[in-house]
Enzyme design. Structure first.
Site, PDB file in Angstrom:
ATOM      1  N   ARG A 230       0.146  84.470  72.215  1.00 60.30           N
ATOM      2  CA  ARG A 230       1.038  83.401  71.775  1.00 60.30           C
ATOM      3  C   ARG A 230       0.288  82.130  71.389  1.00 60.30           C
ATOM      4  NH1 ARG A 230       6.701  83.927  72.731  1.00 60.30           N
ATOM      5  NH2 ARG A 230       7.126  85.796  73.918  1.00 60.30           N
TER       6      ARG A 230
ATOM      7  N   ARG B 240      23.727  87.221  67.571  1.00 61.84           N
ATOM      8  CA  ARG B 240      23.469  88.089  68.738  1.00 61.84           C
ATOM      9  C   ARG B 240      24.402  87.751  69.888  1.00 61.84           C
ATOM     10  NH1 ARG B 240      17.019  88.338  69.829  1.00 61.84           N
ATOM     11  NH2 ARG B 240      17.513  86.478  70.991  1.00 61.84           N
TER      12      ARG B 240
ATOM     13  N   ARG C  23      23.996  85.806  72.571  1.00 68.81           N
ATOM     14  CA  ARG C  23      23.529  85.693  73.954  1.00 68.81           C
ATOM     15  C   ARG C  23      23.895  84.322  74.501  1.00 68.81           C
ATOM     16  NH1 ARG C  23      17.415  88.077  73.687  1.00 68.81           N
ATOM     17  NH2 ARG C  23      17.968  90.184  73.059  1.00 68.81           N
TER      18      ARG C  23
ATOM     19  N   ARG D 139      13.285  76.550  70.346  1.00 65.74           N
ATOM     20  CA  ARG D 139      12.392  77.711  70.468  1.00 65.74           C
ATOM     21  C   ARG D 139      11.586  77.913  69.186  1.00 65.74           C
ATOM     22  NH1 ARG D 139      16.522  82.094  72.171  1.00 65.74           N
ATOM     23  NH2 ARG D 139      14.865  83.570  71.711  1.00 65.74           N
TER      24      ARG D 139
END
Length: 187
Positions: A92, A131, A133, A144
């Site tokens: 990352r 999605r 969530r 993010r």
């Protein structure tokens, strides 16, 4: 003996890298290694690394590089990774990439390609909101994306300098991306 085929998938959350990595891993008959899945599995198995990682995650903190690196090192040592592997969600940052390069030299592997799936931020936001969530609201998603860009932009340059980076338009039908990837790895 042929050297293991190592691939790394880069892409923002929602870029489709998990989907493509799983499909390509099946095609090549090599393991798809997701650090997120590995952490969850290590925690479920109650391993020492898993218990250490759980402490950080329970506090809402990032799991430190050293723990992730330990997990990766352990996983790449498994028999099924001898012929190759696909890493998803790792490295990352550049420090992790440097460590990974050193680790791979020590175990006689190398990274062949780093596949970067590029998808416009607006498309990512739409995909993640769809999605549904609980933690996917627009503000969280944009944050993010910002964190991803800050951490990963130097990583893209790092692999570009090594001549290993392959950028692909991730805003296409899944089958089109999969076909491009198959062409890349099976010339």
């Amino acid at each position: 003996m042929a050297m293991a085929k190592g691939l790394i998938f880069l892409g923002a959350p929602g870029s489709g890298k998990g989907t493509q990595a799983v499909g390509l891993a099946d095609t090549l008959a090599i393991p798809h290694i997701s650090t997120g899945d590995m952490l969850r599995q290590a925690i479920a198995d109650g391993t020492e690394l898993g218990n250490q990682a759980k402490d950080y995650m329970d506090r809402g903190e990032l799991v430190p590089d050293q723990l992730i690196l330990g997990l990766i090192e352990e996983r790449l040592g498994h028999k099924d990774a001898k012929a190759g592997w696909i890493l998803d969600g790792f490295p990352r940052n550049v420090n992790q990439a440097i460590f990974l390069d050193e680790l791979l030299v020590n175990i006689g592997h190398r990274t062949h390609w780093v596949i970067n799936l590029k998808v416009p931020d607006e498309v990512i936001v739409e995909r993640l909101l769809a999605r549904g969530r609980a933690d996917d609201n627009e503000a969280t998603i944009r944050n993010r994306l910002l964190v991803y860009t800050e951490q990963t932009a130097p990583l893209i340059a790092y692999y570009q300098e090594q001549g290993k980076l392959y950028s692909l338009d991730g805003n296409q039908p899944v089958e089109v991306i999969a076909a491009s990837l198959k062409k890349l790895v099976k010339p």
